[in-house]
Design a protein around this motif. Structure first.
Motif, PDB file in Angstrom:
ATOM      1  N   LEU A   9       0.837  -1.194   0.000  1.00 17.14           N
ATOM      2  CA  LEU A   9       0.000   0.000   0.000  1.00 17.14           C
ATOM      3  C   LEU A   9       0.877   1.252   0.000  1.00 17.14           C
ATOM      4  CD1 LEU A   9      -3.153   0.517   2.174  1.00 17.14           C
ATOM      5  CD2 LEU A   9      -1.383   2.273   2.165  1.00 17.14           C
ATOM      6  N   SER A  10       0.511   2.204  -0.837  1.00 20.51           N
ATOM      7  CA  SER A  10       1.186   3.502  -0.848  1.00 20.51           C
ATOM      8  C   SER A  10       0.252   4.579  -0.315  1.00 20.51           C
ATOM      9  CB  SER A  10       1.632   3.868  -2.269  1.00 20.51           C
ATOM     10  OG  SER A  10       2.846   3.227  -2.609  1.00 20.51           O
ATOM     11  N   GLY A  45      -1.405  -5.453   8.695  1.00 16.82           N
ATOM     12  CA  GLY A  45      -0.607  -6.364   7.887  1.00 16.82           C
ATOM     13  C   GLY A  45      -0.144  -5.804   6.560  1.00 16.82           C
ATOM     14  N   TYR A  46      -0.375  -4.509   6.325  1.00 17.05           N
ATOM     15  CA  TYR A  46       0.041  -3.915   5.055  1.00 17.05           C
ATOM     16  C   TYR A  46       1.515  -3.528   5.087  1.00 17.05           C
ATOM     17  CZ  TYR A  46      -4.815  -3.662   3.605  1.00 17.05           C
ATOM     18  OH  TYR A  46      -6.093  -3.991   3.250  1.00 17.05           O
ATOM     19  N   GLU A  47       2.148  -3.652   3.943  1.00 18.74           N
ATOM     20  CA  GLU A  47       3.482  -3.086   3.745  1.00 18.74           C
ATOM     21  C   GLU A  47       3.266  -1.662   3.245  1.00 18.74           C
ATOM     22  OE1 GLU A  47       6.409  -3.213   0.086  1.00 18.74           O
ATOM     23  OE2 GLU A  47       6.315  -5.198   1.049  1.00 18.74           O
ATOM     24  N   VAL A  48       3.440  -0.685   4.128  1.00 19.53           N
ATOM     25  CA  VAL A  48       3.078   0.687   3.838  1.00 19.53           C
ATOM     26  C   VAL A  48       4.299   1.484   3.382  1.00 19.53           C
ATOM     27  CG1 VAL A  48       2.094   2.816   4.755  1.00 19.53           C
ATOM     28  CG2 VAL A  48       1.209   0.607   5.520  1.00 19.53           C
ATOM     29  N   LYS A  49       4.150   2.141   2.256  1.00 23.25           N
ATOM     30  CA  LYS A  49       5.159   3.080   1.769  1.00 23.25           C
ATOM     31  C   LYS A  49       4.538   4.466   1.804  1.00 23.25           C
ATOM     32  CE  LYS A  49       8.137   4.202  -2.172  1.00 23.25           C
ATOM     33  NZ  LYS A  49       8.504   3.833  -3.585  1.00 23.25           N
ATOM     34  N   ASP A  50       5.078   5.333   2.645  1.00 22.85           N
ATOM     35  CA  ASP A  50       4.586   6.704   2.711  1.00 22.85           C
ATOM     36  C   ASP A  50       5.271   7.514   1.613  1.00 22.85           C
ATOM     37  OD1 ASP A  50       3.718   9.242   3.294  1.00 22.85           O
ATOM     38  OD2 ASP A  50       4.128   9.111   5.445  1.00 22.85           O
ATOM     39  N   ARG A  94       1.102  -1.549  -6.303  1.00 16.26           N
ATOM     40  CA  ARG A  94       0.727  -1.113  -4.972  1.00 16.26           C
ATOM     41  C   ARG A  94      -0.675  -0.493  -4.980  1.00 16.26           C
ATOM     42  NH1 ARG A  94       5.446  -1.211  -2.015  1.00 16.26           N
ATOM     43  NH2 ARG A  94       4.420  -0.111  -0.295  1.00 16.26           N
ATOM     44  N   PHE A  95      -1.340  -0.565  -3.845  1.00 17.18           N
ATOM     45  CA  PHE A  95      -2.680   0.007  -3.673  1.00 17.18           C
ATOM     46  C   PHE A  95      -2.536   1.483  -3.315  1.00 17.18           C
ATOM     47  CE2 PHE A  95      -6.330   1.327  -1.220  1.00 17.18           C
ATOM     48  CZ  PHE A  95      -7.411   0.658  -1.768  1.00 17.18           C
ATOM     49  N   PRO A  96      -3.158   2.402  -4.077  1.00 14.64           N
ATOM     50  CA  PRO A  96      -3.065   3.822  -3.745  1.00 14.64           C
ATOM     51  C   PRO A  96      -4.129   4.256  -2.744  1.00 14.64           C
ATOM     52  CG  PRO A  96      -4.152   3.562  -5.868  1.00 14.64           C
ATOM     53  CD  PRO A  96      -3.842   2.177  -5.374  1.00 14.64           C
ATOM     54  N   LEU A  97      -3.677   4.812  -1.621  1.00 17.26           N
ATOM     55  CA  LEU A  97      -4.568   5.379  -0.618  1.00 17.26           C
ATOM     56  C   LEU A  97      -4.191   6.852  -0.492  1.00 17.26           C
ATOM     57  CD1 LEU A  97      -6.747   5.161   1.543  1.00 17.26           C
ATOM     58  CD2 LEU A  97      -5.001   4.369   3.154  1.00 17.26           C
ATOM     59  N   VAL A  98      -5.076   7.720  -0.969  1.00 18.17           N
ATOM     60  CA  VAL A  98      -4.792   9.150  -1.068  1.00 18.17           C
ATOM     61  C   VAL A  98      -5.455   9.891   0.079  1.00 18.17           C
ATOM     62  CG1 VAL A  98      -4.993  11.190  -2.536  1.00 18.17           C
ATOM     63  CG2 VAL A  98      -4.597   8.941  -3.580  1.00 18.17           C
TER      64      VAL A  98
END
Length: 303
Positions: A9-10, A45-50, A94-98
């Motif tokens: 997830l981004s 459990g997400y691999e988060v990239k800020d 990656r999943f975009p979360l804006v």
């Protein structure tokens, strides 16, 4: 975390309030981070990239000669950059979360998703219609126009973001929580046949029935569902920190139930949470609500 949702997830912040009439919503991404967004998502459990924030610059004048739209140049620049970033994130798998920012950023978010999901369904939580154009808008604020732009209506510099041919289908778009529509918006919504579940329908049918219908409309035969959640869709009791508050909105539990059911549909491909304004909030309550809602949309279960 739902196994069907992308584990990578981004998180993309967009620090802009130039599309709105009330300043301060540019601080929304920072408020959401401060409210624990990254801890919430990694805990699921997400691999988060800020990815950090896309920053807006304050123009000398909000007006462009001969154009009614406020801050058009900078809104176009920011949304063009956002479109590219969302498309890049999805290209990387990656999943975009804006996180917004005012709701004008949906122009860039949706344009970016459409680079990869050509037949996109949308569920749009909002007190307002956001389907004005330069001709119908009472204020000239672009945060009241992203739905129109994403369907191909409006100023050519806005509709050109992401390509003029990459637009939403009106019959795969659903509003939830509407209760404050301009006269021009009511007409265009009827003319286009867009599905609108106002608070009247939610009161009569209940959120379970409404969201089941919404998922069917936006999800059947599409490449997935994008969720755009304006915090003003909620009643101001639960989300006081937003610039265009309208009484009589969604309850805290109705909002969570709706997003939980979308997660269960296994059709979610992208999302955004917008219009968090910490300047007019109460102890960061609205940002905290946004983080909790992100959890429900992205598969947080009690048991």
């Amino acid at each position: 975390m739902k196994s069907s949702i992308n584990a990578k997830l981004s998180l993309i912040g967009v620090a802009i309030d130039l599309g709105a009439g009330t300043p301060g919503v540019s601080l929304g991404p920072s408020a959401i981070r401060y409210a624990g967004a990254i801890d919430k998502l990694t805990g699921l459990g997400y691999e988060v990239k800020d990815e950090g924030n896309i920053m807006a610059n304050k123009p000398i004048s909000p007006k462009t000669d001969g154009i009614k739209l406020n801050n058009l140049d900078e809104v176009v620049r920011v949304n063009t950059e956002l479109c590219s970033k969302v498309a890049e994130v999805m290209q990387e798998g990656r999943f975009p979360l804006v996180m917004g920012g005012d709701h004008s950023i949906a122009i860039g978010t949706i344009a970016g998703v459409l680079q990869h999901k050509k037949n996109l369904g949308v569920i749009w939580f909002d007190a307002h219609g956001d389907i004005n154009t330069e001709e119908t808008s009472p204020s000239g604020n672009i945060h009241g126009m992203p739905v129109a732009v994403s369907m191909g209506y409006g100023h050519e510099r806005l509709t050109g973001i992401g390509g003029k041919d990459n637009k939403l289908q009106t019959d795969k778009f659903v509003f939830i929580g509407s209760r404050d529509l301009d006269a021009g918006e009511r007409k265009v919504l009827k003319d286009l046949g867009v599905t609108v579940f106002t608070m009247h329908e939610i009161d009569r049918l209940g959120m379970t029935e409404v969201i089941e219908r919404a998922i069917k409309i936006a999800g059947d035969g599409t490449d997935g569902i994008h969720v755009s959640f304006d915090m003003d869709s909620m009643d101001p009791i639960y989300a006081p920190g937003t610039g265009t508050r309208v009484p009589g909105g969604l309850t805290y539990r109705e909002s969570h139930l709706a997003l939980e059911m979308i997660a269960l549909s296994e059709k979610l491909v992208s999302a955004e949470f917008v219009e968090v304004n910490p300047i007019i909030d109460n102890n960061n309550q609205t940002a905290k609500a946004a983080v909790a809602l992100m959890g429900s949309l992205l598969g947080e279960w009690l048991i």
